[in-house]
Scaffold this active site. Sequence first.
Site, PDB file in Angstrom:
ATOM      1  CG  LEU A  72      -2.036   1.039   1.238  1.00  0.00           C
ATOM      2  CD1 LEU A  72      -3.121   0.705   0.229  1.00  0.00           C
ATOM      3  CD2 LEU A  72      -2.642   1.169   2.641  1.00  0.00           C
ATOM      4  NE  ARG A 108       5.667   6.767  -4.548  1.00  0.00           N
ATOM      5  CZ  ARG A 108       6.959   6.725  -4.216  1.00  0.00           C
ATOM      6  NH1 ARG A 108       7.514   7.733  -3.581  1.00  0.00           N
ATOM      7  NH2 ARG A 108       7.706   5.695  -4.545  1.00  0.00           N
ATOM      8  CB  ILE A 135      -0.647  -3.156 -11.439  1.00  0.00           C
ATOM      9  CG1 ILE A 135      -0.497  -1.970 -12.374  1.00  0.00           C
ATOM     10  CG2 ILE A 135      -0.703  -2.694  -9.992  1.00  0.00           C
ATOM     11  CD1 ILE A 135      -1.130  -2.120 -13.701  1.00  0.00           C
ATOM     12  N   GLY A 136       2.415  -4.590 -10.198  1.00  0.00           N
ATOM     13  CA  GLY A 136       3.695  -4.201  -9.591  1.00  0.00           C
ATOM     14  C   GLY A 136       4.880  -4.692 -10.398  1.00  0.00           C
ATOM     15  NE  ARG A 137       9.813  -3.625 -11.810  1.00  0.00           N
ATOM     16  CZ  ARG A 137       9.275  -2.501 -12.281  1.00  0.00           C
ATOM     17  NH1 ARG A 137       8.005  -2.474 -12.641  1.00  0.00           N
ATOM     18  NH2 ARG A 137       9.998  -1.404 -12.426  1.00  0.00           N
ATOM     19  CG  ASP A 155       0.723  -3.642 -16.887  1.00  0.00           C
ATOM     20  OD1 ASP A 155       0.518  -3.695 -18.121  1.00  0.00           O
ATOM     21  OD2 ASP A 155       1.375  -2.724 -16.359  1.00  0.00           O
ATOM     22  CD  GLU A 204       7.605  -6.928 -17.810  1.00  0.00           C
ATOM     23  OE1 GLU A 204       8.138  -5.871 -18.197  1.00  0.00           O
ATOM     24  OE2 GLU A 204       6.762  -6.961 -16.918  1.00  0.00           O
ATOM     25  CG  HIS A 253       5.568  -3.255 -17.858  1.00  0.00           C
ATOM     26  ND1 HIS A 253       6.655  -3.787 -17.224  1.00  0.00           N
ATOM     27  CD2 HIS A 253       5.234  -2.140 -17.150  1.00  0.00           C
ATOM     28  CE1 HIS A 253       6.977  -3.032 -16.172  1.00  0.00           C
ATOM     29  NE2 HIS A 253       6.126  -2.022 -16.113  1.00  0.00           N
ATOM     30  N   GLY A 269       1.209  -0.061 -17.736  1.00  0.00           N
ATOM     31  CA  GLY A 269       0.710   0.684 -16.572  1.00  0.00           C
ATOM     32  C   GLY A 269       0.846   2.195 -16.688  1.00  0.00           C
TER      33      GLY A 269
HETATM   34  P1  NAP Z   1       6.052   3.033  -3.130  1.00  0.00           P
HETATM   35  O1  NAP Z   1       5.208   4.220  -2.819  1.00  0.00           O
HETATM   36  O2  NAP Z   1       7.491   3.044  -2.747  1.00  0.00           O
HETATM   37  O3  NAP Z   1       5.344   1.776  -2.446  1.00  0.00           O
HETATM   38  C1  NAP Z   1       5.965   0.532  -2.367  1.00  0.00           C
HETATM   39  C2  NAP Z   1       5.255  -0.264  -1.289  1.00  0.00           C
HETATM   40  O4  NAP Z   1       5.808  -1.578  -1.308  1.00  0.00           O
HETATM   41  C3  NAP Z   1       5.450   0.285   0.107  1.00  0.00           C
HETATM   42  O5  NAP Z   1       4.165   0.586   0.629  1.00  0.00           O
HETATM   43  C4  NAP Z   1       6.079  -0.861   0.890  1.00  0.00           C
HETATM   44  O6  NAP Z   1       5.421  -0.978   2.121  1.00  0.00           O
HETATM   45  C5  NAP Z   1       5.781  -2.075   0.011  1.00  0.00           C
HETATM   46  N1  NAP Z   1       6.780  -3.137   0.127  1.00  0.00           N
HETATM   47  C6  NAP Z   1       8.113  -3.039  -0.116  1.00  0.00           C
HETATM   48  N2  NAP Z   1       8.688  -4.241   0.095  1.00  0.00           N
HETATM   49  C7  NAP Z   1       7.698  -5.087   0.464  1.00  0.00           C
HETATM   50  C8  NAP Z   1       7.660  -6.454   0.829  1.00  0.00           C
HETATM   51  N3  NAP Z   1       8.781  -7.212   0.876  1.00  0.00           N
HETATM   52  N4  NAP Z   1       6.469  -7.008   1.136  1.00  0.00           N
HETATM   53  C9  NAP Z   1       5.335  -6.277   1.110  1.00  0.00           C
HETATM   54  N5  NAP Z   1       5.302  -4.974   0.768  1.00  0.00           N
HETATM   55  C10 NAP Z   1       6.472  -4.389   0.465  1.00  0.00           C
HETATM   56  O7  NAP Z   1       6.024   2.682  -4.669  1.00  0.00           O
HETATM   57  P2  NAP Z   1       4.889   2.985  -5.757  1.00  0.00           P
HETATM   58  O8  NAP Z   1       5.153   4.295  -6.395  1.00  0.00           O
HETATM   59  O9  NAP Z   1       3.541   2.714  -5.157  1.00  0.00           O
HETATM   60  O10 NAP Z   1       5.268   1.834  -6.829  1.00  0.00           O
HETATM   61  C11 NAP Z   1       5.155   0.474  -6.450  1.00  0.00           C
HETATM   62  C12 NAP Z   1       5.685  -0.437  -7.526  1.00  0.00           C
HETATM   63  O11 NAP Z   1       4.821  -0.437  -8.632  1.00  0.00           O
HETATM   64  C13 NAP Z   1       7.048  -0.040  -8.133  1.00  0.00           C
HETATM   65  O12 NAP Z   1       8.134  -0.475  -7.337  1.00  0.00           O
HETATM   66  C14 NAP Z   1       7.025  -0.743  -9.475  1.00  0.00           C
HETATM   67  O13 NAP Z   1       7.605  -2.021  -9.350  1.00  0.00           O
HETATM   68  C15 NAP Z   1       5.530  -0.898  -9.769  1.00  0.00           C
HETATM   69  N6  NAP Z   1       5.120  -0.096 -10.941  1.00  0.00           N
HETATM   70  C16 NAP Z   1       4.587  -0.724 -12.020  1.00  0.00           C
HETATM   71  C17 NAP Z   1       4.202   0.024 -13.130  1.00  0.00           C
HETATM   72  C18 NAP Z   1       3.589  -0.624 -14.348  1.00  0.00           C
HETATM   73  O14 NAP Z   1       3.689  -0.062 -15.430  1.00  0.00           O
HETATM   74  N7  NAP Z   1       2.948  -1.771 -14.221  1.00  0.00           N
HETATM   75  C19 NAP Z   1       4.373   1.406 -13.132  1.00  0.00           C
HETATM   76  C20 NAP Z   1       4.905   2.008 -12.006  1.00  0.00           C
HETATM   77  C21 NAP Z   1       5.279   1.251 -10.918  1.00  0.00           C
HETATM   78  P3  NAP Z   1       6.188  -1.421   3.462  1.00  0.00           P
HETATM   79  O15 NAP Z   1       7.460  -0.614   3.511  1.00  0.00           O
HETATM   80  O16 NAP Z   1       5.228  -1.141   4.558  1.00  0.00           O
HETATM   81  O17 NAP Z   1       6.438  -2.896   3.295  1.00  0.00           O
END
Ligand code: NAP
Length: 322
Positions: free
Chosen positions: A154, A156, A232-234, A258, A263, A281, A283
Amino acid sequence: MTAQEILAPTRMMPLIIDGLRATGKLHCLWEKDDPEVFLRENAVKIGAIAAGAHIAVNGPYMSQFPNLKIVANFGVGYDSVDANWAGKHGIIVTNTPDVLTEEVADTALGLLLMTIRELPQSERWLRAGFWESKGPYPLTRNTLRGKTMGILALGRIGKAIAKRCESFGVSIVYHGRSAQKDVPYRYYSSLVEMAKDVDILMSVAPGGDGTKHIINHEVLQALGPMGVLINIGRGSVVDEAALANALKNNVIFAAGLDVFEHEPHVPADLMACENAVLLPHVGSASIHTRNLMGQLVVDNILAFLSGKNPLTPVSETPFSRW
Ligand code: NAP
């Protein structure tokens, strides 16, 4: 004297190349007659690298450049850059947070609706002429109505997805490494326990060793036969072999993906699943959002060149440390 030359190791969008070329200090590796010779002769001058996801910027890679000070990553996820190694060696890593959050959350919602209401399958039905020859597409067995979504990570983007889903009447809970203050949703310290209690598992987790294959057979089994997984993450977060098996054997209802582990390769076993919706991919992939991301890569490097703080250093390399 500080090394001020910039290296772009792999092709990047024109906005980034034009913005960095204007400094007169950019070297595009793919334009060099012999990239290996160029690197041997010029590595010492490189102070900045503009990195896309198609290259592993790990310790051995960065150690080629003895005067490297900044790696500006195109994307908020920076699992292709070893930020811990960079932090220990005085190198700042920047990413592109915030500017893509809403776009990715929109895509996640689109993917969720496509998956749970079988929209791609019903479109294929129409295009195949079945609406005329066989009648209406069958009523979908699943729905968003009355559902609970568990968000893995949870951050951004996860919060932007949660906000959208609340307006759809979906209840939200979440799992991460720790509970967050000022968040109105129930926290689960165990991913499996959360999966047991929810109808939809939405993964927005970053890649890397800490999350590799944490969505495995046990989690999918806990999600259950009407459960829906959206990623939608990785891609590396999901054990794709376990997922293909779960989709084939109705361990879960459906999945919308996604992102994939290797990839642009998508495993044939996943391709064969009619209950999987697969996107390449996309997103953040609008011109509007990719331009904002590209400009942030440029601005981070320009800030470094003019002796200012980079705008968006990652948590492993906060600027305060330098
Ligand atoms: P963010 O704000 O840094 O959020 C990342 C979240 O991951 C944090 O809330 C963190 O919470 C959690 N986390 C980290 N390690 C973890 C673990 N081992 N187990 C469970 N939760 C964990 O990042 P964001 O901007 O939301 O982006 C998140 C991810 O989305 C990116 O890293 C990227 O891989 C992916 N993404 C995908 C696309 C796409 O095109 N599909 C585009 C943009 C981003 P805690 O610290 O509380 O664990």
